[in-house]
Scaffold this motif. Structure first.
Motif, PDB file in Angstrom:
ATOM      1  N   LEU A  34       0.795  -1.047  -0.179  1.00 49.37           N
ATOM      2  CA  LEU A  34      -0.194   0.079   0.317  1.00 49.37           C
ATOM      3  C   LEU A  34       0.360   1.335  -0.046  1.00 49.37           C
ATOM      4  CD1 LEU A  34      -2.689  -1.460   3.139  1.00 49.37           C
ATOM      5  CD2 LEU A  34      -2.439  -1.235   0.208  1.00 49.37           C
ATOM      6  N   PRO A  35       0.007   2.470  -0.554  1.00 48.34           N
ATOM      7  CA  PRO A  35       1.084   3.780  -0.911  1.00 48.34           C
ATOM      8  C   PRO A  35       1.424   4.772   0.601  1.00 48.34           C
ATOM      9  CG  PRO A  35      -0.917   3.799  -1.905  1.00 48.34           C
ATOM     10  CD  PRO A  35      -1.117   2.739  -1.450  1.00 48.34           C
ATOM     11  N   GLN A  36       2.587   5.252   0.588  1.00 51.39           N
ATOM     12  CA  GLN A  36       2.541   5.570   2.192  1.00 51.39           C
ATOM     13  C   GLN A  36       1.267   6.679   2.509  1.00 51.39           C
ATOM     14  OE1 GLN A  36       4.978   6.228   4.074  1.00 51.39           O
ATOM     15  NE2 GLN A  36       4.650   7.285   5.626  1.00 51.39           N
ATOM     16  N   GLY A  37       0.969   6.454   3.648  1.00 53.35           N
ATOM     17  CA  GLY A  37      -0.350   7.497   4.286  1.00 53.35           C
ATOM     18  C   GLY A  37      -1.766   6.603   3.942  1.00 53.35           C
ATOM     19  N   VAL A  38      -2.046   5.765   3.576  1.00 54.22           N
ATOM     20  CA  VAL A  38      -3.341   4.999   3.546  1.00 54.22           C
ATOM     21  C   VAL A  38      -4.323   5.213   5.007  1.00 54.22           C
ATOM     22  CG1 VAL A  38      -4.229   2.909   3.189  1.00 54.22           C
ATOM     23  CG2 VAL A  38      -3.038   3.521   1.886  1.00 54.22           C
ATOM     24  N   PHE A  39      -3.136   5.071   5.855  1.00 54.61           N
ATOM     25  CA  PHE A  39      -4.235   4.694   7.672  1.00 54.61           C
ATOM     26  C   PHE A  39      -3.288   5.894   7.971  1.00 54.61           C
ATOM     27  CE2 PHE A  39      -3.127   0.449   6.419  1.00 54.61           C
ATOM     28  CZ  PHE A  39      -4.577  -0.633   6.928  1.00 54.61           C
ATOM     29  N   ALA A  40      -3.760   6.723   7.440  1.00 48.92           N
ATOM     30  CA  ALA A  40      -3.547   8.962   8.012  1.00 48.92           C
ATOM     31  C   ALA A  40      -5.160   9.023   8.403  1.00 48.92           C
ATOM     32  CB  ALA A  40      -2.382   9.898   6.721  1.00 48.92           C
ATOM     33  N   PRO A  41      -4.537   9.820   9.388  1.00 48.38           N
ATOM     34  CA  PRO A  41      -3.954  10.322  10.367  1.00 48.38           C
ATOM     35  C   PRO A  41      -4.030   9.396  11.202  1.00 48.38           C
ATOM     36  CG  PRO A  41      -6.007  11.295  11.121  1.00 48.38           C
ATOM     37  CD  PRO A  41      -6.560  10.233   9.528  1.00 48.38           C
ATOM     38  N   TYR A  42      -3.933   8.059  11.839  1.00 51.64           N
ATOM     39  CA  TYR A  42      -3.899   7.515  12.728  1.00 51.64           C
ATOM     40  C   TYR A  42      -2.297   6.853  12.483  1.00 51.64           C
ATOM     41  CZ  TYR A  42      -8.918   7.317  11.341  1.00 51.64           C
ATOM     42  OH  TYR A  42     -10.429   7.140  11.081  1.00 51.64           O
ATOM     43  N   THR A  43      -1.671   6.261  11.720  1.00 54.97           N
ATOM     44  CA  THR A  43      -0.301   6.071  11.242  1.00 54.97           C
ATOM     45  C   THR A  43       0.349   6.707  10.100  1.00 54.97           C
ATOM     46  OG1 THR A  43       0.655   4.561  11.684  1.00 54.97           O
ATOM     47  CG2 THR A  43      -0.972   3.909  10.883  1.00 54.97           C
ATOM     48  N   GLN A  44       1.252   6.584   9.925  1.00 52.68           N
ATOM     49  CA  GLN A  44       2.372   6.935   8.999  1.00 52.68           C
ATOM     50  C   GLN A  44       3.190   5.432   8.317  1.00 52.68           C
ATOM     51  OE1 GLN A  44       2.438   9.025   6.467  1.00 52.68           O
ATOM     52  NE2 GLN A  44       0.406  10.489   7.888  1.00 52.68           N
ATOM     53  N   ILE A  45       2.658   4.354   9.182  1.00 50.72           N
ATOM     54  CA  ILE A  45       3.179   3.309   9.622  1.00 50.72           C
ATOM     55  C   ILE A  45       3.330   2.485   7.456  1.00 50.72           C
ATOM     56  CG2 ILE A  45       3.628   0.945  10.092  1.00 50.72           C
ATOM     57  CD1 ILE A  45       3.614   2.144  13.249  1.00 50.72           C
ATOM     58  N   PRO A  46       3.665   2.338   7.232  1.00 51.22           N
ATOM     59  CA  PRO A  46       4.234   1.572   5.624  1.00 51.22           C
ATOM     60  C   PRO A  46       3.181   0.223   5.869  1.00 51.22           C
ATOM     61  CG  PRO A  46       5.769   2.533   5.296  1.00 51.22           C
ATOM     62  CD  PRO A  46       6.016   2.820   7.027  1.00 51.22           C
ATOM     63  N   SER A  47       1.497  -0.284   5.164  1.00 49.21           N
ATOM     64  CA  SER A  47       1.246  -1.288   5.418  1.00 49.21           C
ATOM     65  C   SER A  47       1.181  -1.789   3.913  1.00 49.21           C
ATOM     66  CB  SER A  47       0.115  -0.653   5.710  1.00 49.21           C
ATOM     67  OG  SER A  47      -0.219  -0.373   7.087  1.00 49.21           O
ATOM     68  N   ASN A  48       0.723  -3.315   4.065  1.00 47.06           N
ATOM     69  CA  ASN A  48       0.605  -4.338   3.137  1.00 47.06           C
ATOM     70  C   ASN A  48      -0.791  -4.835   3.657  1.00 47.06           C
ATOM     71  OD1 ASN A  48       4.214  -4.104   1.744  1.00 47.06           O
ATOM     72  ND2 ASN A  48       3.417  -4.322   4.285  1.00 47.06           N
ATOM     73  N   PRO A  83       0.586   2.450  -6.315  1.00 48.18           N
ATOM     74  CA  PRO A  83       1.481   3.913  -6.549  1.00 48.18           C
ATOM     75  C   PRO A  83       0.856   4.775  -6.009  1.00 48.18           C
ATOM     76  CG  PRO A  83       1.036   3.431  -8.832  1.00 48.18           C
ATOM     77  CD  PRO A  83       0.076   2.620  -7.730  1.00 48.18           C
ATOM     78  N   LEU A  84       1.309   6.117  -5.466  1.00 49.21           N
ATOM     79  CA  LEU A  84       0.274   7.381  -4.989  1.00 49.21           C
ATOM     80  C   LEU A  84      -0.228   8.174  -6.035  1.00 49.21           C
ATOM     81  CD1 LEU A  84       2.869   9.123  -2.047  1.00 49.21           C
ATOM     82  CD2 LEU A  84       0.532   8.512  -2.286  1.00 49.21           C
ATOM     83  N   PRO A  85      -0.869   8.570  -6.396  1.00 48.99           N
ATOM     84  CA  PRO A  85      -1.625   9.090  -7.562  1.00 48.99           C
ATOM     85  C   PRO A  85      -0.186  10.098  -7.828  1.00 48.99           C
ATOM     86  CG  PRO A  85      -3.927   9.024  -6.021  1.00 48.99           C
ATOM     87  CD  PRO A  85      -2.069   9.147  -5.083  1.00 48.99           C
ATOM     88  N   ASP A  86      -0.283  10.848  -9.275  1.00 46.97           N
ATOM     89  CA  ASP A  86       0.896  11.266  -9.852  1.00 46.97           C
ATOM     90  C   ASP A  86       0.727  13.077  -8.929  1.00 46.97           C
ATOM     91  OD1 ASP A  86       1.334   9.554 -11.045  1.00 46.97           O
ATOM     92  OD2 ASP A  86       0.575  10.283 -13.194  1.00 46.97           O
ATOM     93  N   GLY A  87       2.175  13.473  -8.308  1.00 44.23           N
ATOM     94  CA  GLY A  87       2.019  14.552  -7.603  1.00 44.23           C
ATOM     95  C   GLY A  87       1.408  14.721  -5.907  1.00 44.23           C
ATOM     96  N   ARG A  88       1.003  13.530  -5.814  1.00 42.22           N
ATOM     97  CA  ARG A  88       0.882  13.424  -4.083  1.00 42.22           C
ATOM     98  C   ARG A  88       2.070  12.638  -3.160  1.00 42.22           C
ATOM     99  NH1 ARG A  88      -4.519  12.638  -3.309  1.00 42.22           N
ATOM    100  NH2 ARG A  88      -3.960  12.548  -1.049  1.00 42.22           N
ATOM    101  N   ARG A  89       1.674  13.401  -1.948  1.00 44.14           N
ATOM    102  CA  ARG A  89       3.141  12.906  -1.324  1.00 44.14           C
ATOM    103  C   ARG A  89       2.695  11.705  -0.063  1.00 44.14           C
ATOM    104  NH1 ARG A  89       7.889  11.884  -2.898  1.00 44.14           N
ATOM    105  NH2 ARG A  89       8.953  13.238  -4.909  1.00 44.14           N
ATOM    106  N   THR A 117      -4.056  12.430   3.484  1.00 47.17           N
ATOM    107  CA  THR A 117      -4.588  13.123   4.845  1.00 47.17           C
ATOM    108  C   THR A 117      -5.698  12.673   4.948  1.00 47.17           C
ATOM    109  OG1 THR A 117      -5.110  15.319   3.384  1.00 47.17           O
ATOM    110  CG2 THR A 117      -3.065  14.945   3.708  1.00 47.17           C
ATOM    111  N   LYS A 118      -6.332  13.245   6.074  1.00 51.48           N
ATOM    112  CA  LYS A 118      -8.558  13.114   6.169  1.00 51.48           C
ATOM    113  C   LYS A 118      -8.931  13.854   4.841  1.00 51.48           C
ATOM    114  CE  LYS A 118      -8.190  14.956  10.174  1.00 51.48           C
ATOM    115  NZ  LYS A 118      -8.463  15.617  11.646  1.00 51.48           N
ATOM    116  N   THR A 119      -8.836  15.590   4.562  1.00 48.25           N
ATOM    117  CA  THR A 119      -9.203  15.442   3.506  1.00 48.25           C
ATOM    118  C   THR A 119      -9.284  15.199   1.777  1.00 48.25           C
ATOM    119  OG1 THR A 119      -7.347  17.646   2.948  1.00 48.25           O
ATOM    120  CG2 THR A 119      -9.629  17.806   4.857  1.00 48.25           C
ATOM    121  N   LYS A 120      -8.058  15.062   2.019  1.00 52.28           N
ATOM    122  CA  LYS A 120      -7.762  13.952   0.521  1.00 52.28           C
ATOM    123  C   LYS A 120      -7.480  12.307   0.577  1.00 52.28           C
ATOM    124  CE  LYS A 120      -6.622  17.860  -2.478  1.00 52.28           C
ATOM    125  NZ  LYS A 120      -5.103  18.858  -2.577  1.00 52.28           N
TER     126      LYS A 120
END
Length: 505
Positions: A369-383, A402-408, A411-414
């Motif tokens: 899974l891409p970085q931040g899927v479980f944000a804001p609870y945790t930034q731990i990379p998951s699978n 992958p993350l969408p183009d242009g995304r790092r 977030t809760k709003t995105k």
């Protein structure tokens, strides 16, 4: 009497989404005035148990009497039915508060069902842990009056309330995230259910069911296939969960009720102990779960596991238990953090459990899974690990979303969207996983290589290095500057949130 109630219910005004949102806002504004309410972790459970009783009265009790006026027996009898106390304006102030605290809640907590499908068992399990936290009887009366304006008498009403309730759950997750409770985003639920290729007649378990996300998605996936009442009863019995904590159990029960499951088959228990003491009849065809990770279990739970597999890391205990809980030929989709995938070494309990996994099961797919899927609870990379109890693993396919183009990150709003999984779905190859090919996001590793590495499954995308090698130094520097700028902006927002002035100010 039943016919009259049905007629009344049919005349009740439908609750539009706008109207419902307004009522929910009014309810929450009322609770904010009460001295006993300390934030959403108090307000949302209070609203949920009241909504549960109103929904249960209209969705289950009134409909049951309408269909079988002579034979239906109410789960909640006088004077504890919703219409007995909630709609009675003589019940107000301190009198209402005393009735709720001293009579209603104890009565509901003491209900005993005749069998596993009796809804009284669900009601009593919920209300054993319910506390009316409102100190003002007057404000409690106002809140009950608001809830009484919400209706569940038509399919449209139920769908509307389910939609709004999901937004309440999302806020509940946001509030609970600060106390260490992580919940699974809906796109992850949907993807895991979809790629498990569920069938009617299969028993489906989430041993960490929380607010019921996996169970709701599984039911929604299968209910369209139901043709007979017998099939529907079987489906309701096959959707099963276990949840240890009282608050998620309440929220999940309400969620399942709103989606058409009148007597949810969810047990309130420590699932690790439940699975350790289960027998052959308790084994299931499918497990769908996102178990808690990073936490620790008490020693009595750890001692229930065999020597050599004892650990306080909950993720490992869940994975080990699931391997035993599956029937032969059964399958599982489970979320695990990168740290669990990496654990290696002869003496590592994680490596031992992964060895058992790959010996007993075909670990056919790991979705990174891409970085931040479980944000804001945790930034731990998951699978997500997908495996079948059909014999040893030969090859493991990895797919990196992958993350969408242009995304790092998210977030809760995105947050993540379900559409982002579509390339993986297209690559998957259907139920039989036919025609898979390696590519920019997909690669296969022989089981022998994984065994030789000490059962390390934290295998990075081999194509990422090639991509970096073809980028110019200018592009790499620009990317680094962009990343550092984003980090500085986030730190500045954090500083403002803490009320700390920057040096420039």
């Amino acid at each position: 009497m039943a016919a009259t109630k049905k007629k009344t219910a049919e005349k009740s005004p439908g609750t539009s989404r706008t109207r419902l949102a307004s009522l929910i806002k009014s309810a929450r504004d009322t609770m904010r005035k009460d001295a006993g309410m300390n934030g959403d972790l108090d307000r949302l459970p209070q609203l949920s148990w009241l909504l549960f009783l109103k929904a249960f009265d209209e969705r289950v009790e009134q409909e049951g009497e309408a269909l079988d006026p002579d034979g239906y027996r109410r789960a909640i009898e006088e004077p504890y039915r919703w219409e007995d106390w909630a709609t009675d304006r003589d019940h107000s102030g301190d009198e209402l508060k005393s009735f709720v605290n001293e009579k209603l809640i104890p009565h509901l907590a003491g209900l005993v069902g005749d069998d596993a499908e009796d809804p009284r068992n669900v009601i009593s399990t919920i209300f054993k842990d319910v506390v009316n936290r409102m100190q003002s009887g007057t404000l409690l009366r106002e809140l009950v009056d608001i809830v009484n304006q919400i209706h569940f008498v038509s399919t449209d009403d139920i769908h509307t309330m389910a939609f709004v309730y999901e937004s309440i759950l999302k806020e509940m997750r946001d509030a609970a995230g600060d106390s260490g409770e992580f919940y699974t985003p809906r796109p992850v639920n949907r993807f895991m259910v979809q790629q498990s290729f569920l069938e009617l007649g299969e028993s489906i378990l989430d041993p960490a069911s929380g607010t019921g996300g996996f169970l709701v998605q599984a039911y929604e996936e299968l209910k369209g296939q139901v043709k007979t009442n017998t099939q529907r009863r079987r489906l309701l019995a096959d959707i099963r969960g276990i949840e240890k904590k009282p608050l998620p159990y309440l929220l999940g029960s309400m969620n399942l009720l709103l989606h058409g499951i009148d007597a949810p088959q969810v047990r309130r228990a420590n699932s690790l102990l439940e699975m350790r003491t289960s027998n052959a009849a308790d084994k299931v065809d499918v497990v769908l779960t996102n178990p808690p990770f990073g936490g620790e279990e008490e020693s009595t739970v750890v001692k229930a596991f065999p020597d050599g597999f004892r650990t306080q890391e909950t993720a490992w205990l869940f994975l080990y238990s699931i391997l035993d809980q599956l029937k032969l030929g059964g399958r599982c989709a489970i979320v695990l953090p990168n740290g669990s995938l990496f654990a290696t070494g002869e003496n590592s309990i994680g490596a031992k459990i992964k060895k058992k996994l790959m010996k007993d099961c075909n670990l056919h797919t790991v979705v990174r899974l891409p970085q931040g899927v479980f944000a804001p609870y945790t930034q731990i990379p998951s699978n997500i690990l997908f495996f079948e109890k059909t014999g040893p693993t030969k090859d493991v396919w990895f797919y990196e979303v992958p993350l969408p183009d242009g995304r790092r990150g998210y977030t809760k709003t995105k947050p993540m969207r379900i559409e982002e999984y579509q390339p993986c779905v297209d690559w998957w190859g259907g139920k039989e996983r036919e025609g898979r090919e390696a590519g920019e996001q997909a690669w296969a590793i022989p089981a022998s290589d994984i065994i030789a590495s000490g059962f390390n499954l934290d295998i990075a995308n081999p194509h990422v290095g090639d991509e970096l090698a073809h980028r110019t130094p200018e592009e790499l520097v620009d990317e680094l500057v962009k990343t550092e700028t984003e980090i500085l902006n986030q730190l500045e927002e954090l500083r403002k949130g803490l009320g700390v002035s920057s040096s420039a100010e």
